[in-house]
Design an enzyme around this catalytic site. Structure first.
Site, PDB file in Angstrom:
ATOM      1  N   THR A 199       0.827  -1.208   0.000  1.00 28.77           N
ATOM      2  CA  THR A 199       0.000   0.000   0.000  1.00 28.77           C
ATOM      3  C   THR A 199       0.863   1.261   0.000  1.00 28.77           C
ATOM      4  O   THR A 199       1.999   1.219   0.469  1.00 28.77           O
ATOM      5  CB  THR A 199      -0.852  -0.050   1.288  1.00 28.77           C
ATOM      6  OG1 THR A 199      -1.717  -1.162   1.164  1.00 28.77           O
ATOM      7  CG2 THR A 199      -1.635   1.190   1.559  1.00 28.77           C
ATOM      8  N   ASP A 230      -8.192  -1.869   5.720  1.00 32.89           N
ATOM      9  CA  ASP A 230      -8.210  -0.663   6.554  1.00 32.89           C
ATOM     10  C   ASP A 230      -7.969   0.620   5.766  1.00 32.89           C
ATOM     11  O   ASP A 230      -8.355   1.706   6.217  1.00 32.89           O
ATOM     12  CB  ASP A 230      -7.115  -0.757   7.625  1.00 32.89           C
ATOM     13  CG  ASP A 230      -5.735  -0.875   6.971  1.00 32.89           C
ATOM     14  OD1 ASP A 230      -5.565  -1.775   6.115  1.00 32.89           O
ATOM     15  OD2 ASP A 230      -4.845  -0.074   7.290  1.00 32.89           O
ATOM     16  N   GLY A 251      -0.509  -2.574   6.374  1.00 35.83           N
ATOM     17  CA  GLY A 251      -0.342  -3.812   7.121  1.00 35.83           C
ATOM     18  C   GLY A 251      -1.569  -4.687   6.991  1.00 35.83           C
ATOM     19  O   GLY A 251      -2.362  -4.517   6.062  1.00 35.83           O
ATOM     20  N   GLY A 253      -4.833  -5.454   7.235  1.00 38.04           N
ATOM     21  CA  GLY A 253      -5.953  -4.531   7.383  1.00 38.04           C
ATOM     22  C   GLY A 253      -6.984  -4.918   8.418  1.00 38.04           C
ATOM     23  O   GLY A 253      -7.543  -4.052   9.104  1.00 38.04           O
TER      24      GLY A 253
HETATM   25  N1  ASP Z   1      -3.555  -2.561   4.648  1.00 35.37           N
HETATM   26  C1  ASP Z   1      -3.828  -3.075   3.330  1.00 35.37           C
HETATM   27  C2  ASP Z   1      -5.065  -3.921   3.382  1.00 35.37           C
HETATM   28  O1  ASP Z   1      -5.256  -4.619   4.342  1.00 35.37           O
HETATM   29  C3  ASP Z   1      -2.727  -3.870   2.774  1.00 35.37           C
HETATM   30  C4  ASP Z   1      -1.407  -3.158   2.765  1.00 35.37           C
HETATM   31  O2  ASP Z   1      -1.125  -2.349   3.630  1.00 35.37           O
HETATM   32  O3  ASP Z   1      -0.627  -3.392   1.853  1.00 35.37           O
HETATM   33  O4  ASP Z   1      -5.818  -3.902   2.427  1.00 35.37           O
END
Ligand code: ASP
Length: 335
Positions: A199, A230, A251, A253
């Site tokens: 992300t 998230d 992270g 989510g």
């Molecule tokens: N937080 C993101 C999600 O859970 C994934 C990421 O941070 O890469 O969709």
């Protein structure tokens, strides 16, 4: 006039003329920015020198784009969108072009933005036709009476707002296809995949004292059932409040939503008077205790730019008006 008084008068006149001199440096107000390109299993052993150099260059370019906006007195919202649109176009990151694939082989993106001055916010989930999901989130905030739009309705709103619409081939990359195939072949769950994060996000304090935060993602490889993480959830992946801080997370989510990560960090600063690092470490510690992982970037109302993570690495960078300008990947680079 005595000699002494003549000297004083002369000195005063010189001082006055020098303050009027156009080239005299004027003290600039404080600004600060932090960015991330995802947290995860980023260790030196898994990184080739070429790959590492490419990521560092991309992070520095995005950081420079955001810093340039702040340096010239632009708004924190413009700095955040300048960074994120750049990273959304870069296939190395899991947002916009290069977003991970869903189980069904599509790209469904989520994004959000928030302003600390008014706590205005905009978010979108499950969009597959908009080149820059962060600009759609911003349009929701600025041009709709709502905070959160999803799926087809969000795409329709994007078209009505004149945002750039692209076909699925814009987002799809071979590398992400391979990751989905590998996951299916090995019968792994969305949470087992090695590079499950990626992300992008940015947080900034502008010279007017206003904070903003934004986050954009393709979510998790192999996600099903229109799963939303998230990143577009205000309070979980993104939060900004001029009284405390701006936060963007990356992270696992599901844990970030259950902890309300971004809001929890600002709340600790606002109500308990903790500094940004203490608050961020405590909340990431909470995520870890529950079994989750990831990281955050935080800029405080005073301009401190900090990182916190419980993963081996997080693509990240920070720059401030006092001269900090650095990018990092591995967790131990901050030590
Ligand atoms: N937080 C993101 C999600 O859970 C994934 C990421 O941070 O890469 O969709």
């Amino acid at each position: 006039m005595s000699f002494v008084w003549k000297a004083i008068a002369c000195f005063a006149a010189l001082a006055a003329s020098s303050t009027l001199h156009a080239e005299e440096p004027v003290p600039t107000a404080k600004w600060s920015i932090a960015i991330h390109g995802g947290a995860g299993t980023l260790t030196r052993e898994r990184m080739t020198p070429e790959k590492e150099a490419a990521y560092r260059a991309a992070l520095q370019a995005a950081l420079d784009a955001g810093s340039a906006v702040l340096k010239r007195g632009g708004s924190s919202a413009d700095a955040v969108t300048a960074v994120i649109t750049q990273l959304e176009d870069d296939p190395k990151f899991n947002a916009g072009r290069g977003a991970v694939f869903t189980w069904d082989g599509t790209n469904e993106m989520d994004a959000s933005i928030m302003l600390g001055e008014t706590r205005a916010a905009g978010a979108v989930a499950g969009v597959g036709t908009v080149r820059h999901p962060i600009l759609l989130a911003r349009a929701v905030m600025e041009h709709s009476p709502h905070v959160f739009l999803s799926g087809k309705g969000a795409e329709q709103f994007a078209a009505e707002q004149g945002l750039e619409i692209v076909g699925p081939e814009w987002f799809a990359t071979e590398e992400r296809k391979r990751q989905l195939e590998q996951m299916k072949a090995k019968n792994l769950s969305a949470l087992d995949v090695e590079f499950k994060f990626g992300t992008v996000g940015a947080v900034a304090l502008d010279q007017h004292g206003h904070l903003a935060a934004g986050t954009s993602t393709g979510g998790m490889t192999g996600k099903r059932w229109s799963r939303i993480g998230d990143s577009p959830v205000i309070g979980a992946g993104t939060w900004a409040d001029d009284r405390a801080c701006a936060v963007s997370g990356t992270g696992w989510g599901e844990y970030f939503i259950r902890v309300g990560v971004a809001h929890a960090i600002c709340d600790r600063m606002l109500l308990a008077g903790e500094d940004a690092q203490t608050a961020a470490d405590a909340v990431i510690g909470d995520v870890a205790t529950m079994g989750g992982d990831g990281g955050v970037i935080v800029v405080s109302k005073d301009g401190d730019a900090v990182f916190s993570m419980n993963t081996p690495g997080m693509y990240r960078g920070r720059a401030t008006s006092s001269g900090t300008n650095e990018v990092a990947i591995f967790a131990d680079e901050d030590e």
